[in-house]
Design a protein around this motif. Structure first.
Motif, PDB file in Angstrom:
ATOM      1  N   ALA A  34       0.933  -0.688  -0.147  1.00 40.96           N
ATOM      2  CA  ALA A  34       0.393  -0.640   0.134  1.00 40.96           C
ATOM      3  C   ALA A  34       1.170   1.372  -0.144  1.00 40.96           C
ATOM      4  CB  ALA A  34      -1.427   0.524   1.362  1.00 40.96           C
ATOM      5  N   ALA A  35       2.047   1.890   0.630  1.00 42.68           N
ATOM      6  CA  ALA A  35       2.991   2.519   0.938  1.00 42.68           C
ATOM      7  C   ALA A  35       2.923   2.735  -0.803  1.00 42.68           C
ATOM      8  CB  ALA A  35       3.719   2.156   2.073  1.00 42.68           C
ATOM      9  N   VAL A  36       3.889   1.618  -0.914  1.00 40.56           N
ATOM     10  CA  VAL A  36       4.377   2.062  -2.136  1.00 40.56           C
ATOM     11  C   VAL A  36       3.835   2.442  -3.554  1.00 40.56           C
ATOM     12  CG1 VAL A  36       5.944   0.894  -4.664  1.00 40.56           C
ATOM     13  CG2 VAL A  36       6.482   0.016  -2.222  1.00 40.56           C
ATOM     14  N   ALA A  37       2.319   2.154  -3.491  1.00 42.89           N
ATOM     15  CA  ALA A  37       1.246   2.872  -4.791  1.00 42.89           C
ATOM     16  C   ALA A  37       0.918   3.764  -4.346  1.00 42.89           C
ATOM     17  CB  ALA A  37       0.493   1.147  -3.946  1.00 42.89           C
ATOM     18  N   GLY A  38       0.680   4.477  -2.733  1.00 47.56           N
ATOM     19  CA  GLY A  38       0.752   5.562  -2.576  1.00 47.56           C
ATOM     20  C   GLY A  38       1.342   6.493  -2.856  1.00 47.56           C
ATOM     21  N   PHE A  39       2.789   5.759  -2.351  1.00 44.65           N
ATOM     22  CA  PHE A  39       3.729   7.288  -2.974  1.00 44.65           C
ATOM     23  C   PHE A  39       4.322   7.006  -4.436  1.00 44.65           C
ATOM     24  CE2 PHE A  39       5.391   6.535   1.616  1.00 44.65           C
ATOM     25  CZ  PHE A  39       5.978   7.166   1.415  1.00 44.65           C
ATOM     26  N   ALA A  59      -8.732   9.163  -5.808  1.00 42.52           N
ATOM     27  CA  ALA A  59      -9.046   8.146  -4.448  1.00 42.52           C
ATOM     28  C   ALA A  59     -10.410   7.275  -4.643  1.00 42.52           C
ATOM     29  CB  ALA A  59      -9.280   9.716  -3.967  1.00 42.52           C
ATOM     30  N   LEU A  60     -11.652   8.333  -5.298  1.00 45.85           N
ATOM     31  CA  LEU A  60     -13.352   7.257  -5.139  1.00 45.85           C
ATOM     32  C   LEU A  60     -12.851   5.910  -5.778  1.00 45.85           C
ATOM     33  CD1 LEU A  60     -15.713  10.263  -6.213  1.00 45.85           C
ATOM     34  CD2 LEU A  60     -15.225   8.858  -3.717  1.00 45.85           C
ATOM     35  N   CYS A  90      -5.054  -1.241  -4.229  1.00 46.24           N
ATOM     36  CA  CYS A  90      -6.494   0.008  -4.046  1.00 46.24           C
ATOM     37  C   CYS A  90      -6.227   0.568  -2.658  1.00 46.24           C
ATOM     38  CB  CYS A  90      -7.575  -0.861  -3.951  1.00 46.24           C
ATOM     39  SG  CYS A  90      -8.114  -1.412  -5.273  1.00 46.24           S
ATOM     40  N   GLU A  91      -5.560   0.460  -2.058  1.00 46.03           N
ATOM     41  CA  GLU A  91      -6.043   0.753  -0.552  1.00 46.03           C
ATOM     42  C   GLU A  91      -4.510   2.119  -0.612  1.00 46.03           C
ATOM     43  OE1 GLU A  91      -7.954   0.891   2.554  1.00 46.03           O
ATOM     44  OE2 GLU A  91      -8.654   0.536   0.647  1.00 46.03           O
ATOM     45  N   GLY A  92      -2.951   1.902  -1.612  1.00 48.41           N
ATOM     46  CA  GLY A  92      -1.928   2.910  -1.659  1.00 48.41           C
ATOM     47  C   GLY A  92      -2.950   3.813  -2.928  1.00 48.41           C
ATOM     48  N   VAL A  93      -3.420   3.641  -3.691  1.00 48.43           N
ATOM     49  CA  VAL A  93      -3.707   4.701  -4.927  1.00 48.43           C
ATOM     50  C   VAL A  93      -4.794   5.520  -4.311  1.00 48.43           C
ATOM     51  CG1 VAL A  93      -5.907   4.747  -6.288  1.00 48.43           C
ATOM     52  CG2 VAL A  93      -4.103   2.794  -6.416  1.00 48.43           C
ATOM     53  N   LEU A  95      -4.609   6.219  -1.137  1.00 47.20           N
ATOM     54  CA  LEU A  95      -3.778   6.696   0.124  1.00 47.20           C
ATOM     55  C   LEU A  95      -3.140   8.353  -0.301  1.00 47.20           C
ATOM     56  CD1 LEU A  95      -2.083   4.119   2.322  1.00 47.20           C
ATOM     57  CD2 LEU A  95      -3.644   6.134   2.927  1.00 47.20           C
ATOM     58  N   GLY A  96      -1.934   7.871  -1.654  1.00 50.22           N
ATOM     59  CA  GLY A  96      -2.006   8.378  -2.603  1.00 50.22           C
ATOM     60  C   GLY A  96      -2.962   9.536  -3.385  1.00 50.22           C
ATOM     61  N   ALA A  97      -3.685   9.535  -3.341  1.00 42.93           N
ATOM     62  CA  ALA A  97      -4.390  10.747  -4.728  1.00 42.93           C
ATOM     63  C   ALA A  97      -4.490  11.587  -3.151  1.00 42.93           C
ATOM     64  CB  ALA A  97      -5.962   9.904  -5.341  1.00 42.93           C
ATOM     65  N   PHE A  98      -5.518  10.608  -2.525  1.00 44.20           N
ATOM     66  CA  PHE A  98      -5.836  11.687  -1.240  1.00 44.20           C
ATOM     67  C   PHE A  98      -4.239  12.509  -0.333  1.00 44.20           C
ATOM     68  CE2 PHE A  98      -7.592  12.735   3.108  1.00 44.20           C
ATOM     69  CZ  PHE A  98      -9.473  12.939   2.652  1.00 44.20           C
TER      70      PHE A  98
END
Length: 240
Positions: A34-39, A59-60, A90-93, A95-98
């Protein structure tokens, strides 16, 4: 959070039982994904690869896809292993977008929220393992009731957002919105205690090892919820 993903009491007992260590490793793995996807989303957006106007829709997408996969894990726990990686991404996306949305408004907020999340998680783990806070049935019932009420308010707010508006007072900043955000953050933190207790109960019951993924998805969902709430709360305080 205290959610159906890891509060199941009917998971099958297997020849190889789940362990706390197994849940920790899988949770760490999913959190890393999740962190990798978010970053990835965050830095790609900062480099101009994602239009600011696309961040809310993105984010949605992450939110709804994560909810769908989480529900699959909750009601079909034998499929948790198959949905765990897509769920974490999906959680990473989300987190990253928000996080990017908040960064454009308040550059210091994402890092502050991330620090607050990990510190709070460490404190909750310490409180649970030392027995300072015990997860009784009454405690569990209160937290679950609060989570359900908050979930209903979120759904109502989402309906307002889809029509270009917002639920009055609770999500528009101001003293009441800050107070509500503090309350939600506290409930999210207490939910983590329920998650820990669910894992311990599962180990004692001899739940099969394959269901470690179910518990890990639940823990990740709570940590994501905590981070999002800290983002909102710190953002409100920046406005105050």
């Amino acid at each position: 959070m205290a959610n159906p993903i890891i509060s199941r009491t009917d998971l099958a007992v297997g020849n190889v039982a789940m362990t706390v260590g197994g849940v920790v490793k899988k949770s760490a793995f999913l959190l890393t994904l999740a962190a990798v996807a978010g970053f990835g989303v965050f830095f790609y957006a900062l480099m101009g690869g994602i239009s600011p106007n696309m961040l809310y829709p993105l984010a949605l997408i992450g939110l709804f896809a994560g909810i769908g996969l989480g529900l699959v894990s909750a009601f079909k726990p034998h499929l948790a292993k198959s949905v765990a990686v897509p769920y974490a991404l999906c959680e990473g996306v989300l987190l990253g977008a928000f996080s990017t949305i908040m960064y454009f408004r308040y550059p210091s907020v994402p890092l502050s929220a991330l620090s607050a999340t990990f510190i709070t998680a460490a404190v909750m783990l310490t409180l649970y393992t030392t027995g300072i806070i015990k997860v009784t049935e009454k405690f569990r019932s209160i937290v679950m009731s609060a989570v359900i009420a908050i979930g209903i308010l979120y759904l109502v707010q989402l309906g307002f957002v889809l029509f270009g508006s917002s639920l009055p007072l609770l999500f528009n900043g101001g003293a009441l919105a800050i107070g509500f955000s503090v309350f939600v953050t506290i409930i999210a933190s207490l939910s983590l205690l329920v998650d820990f207790d669910n894992v311990e109960k599962g180990v004692h019951a001899g739940v099969a090892q394959e269901y470690e993924w179910t518990y890990s998805i639940g823990i990740l969902s709570t940590l994501v919820w905590m981070y999002i709430e800290f983002l909102r709360l710190i953002g409100y305080l920046q406005d105050d």
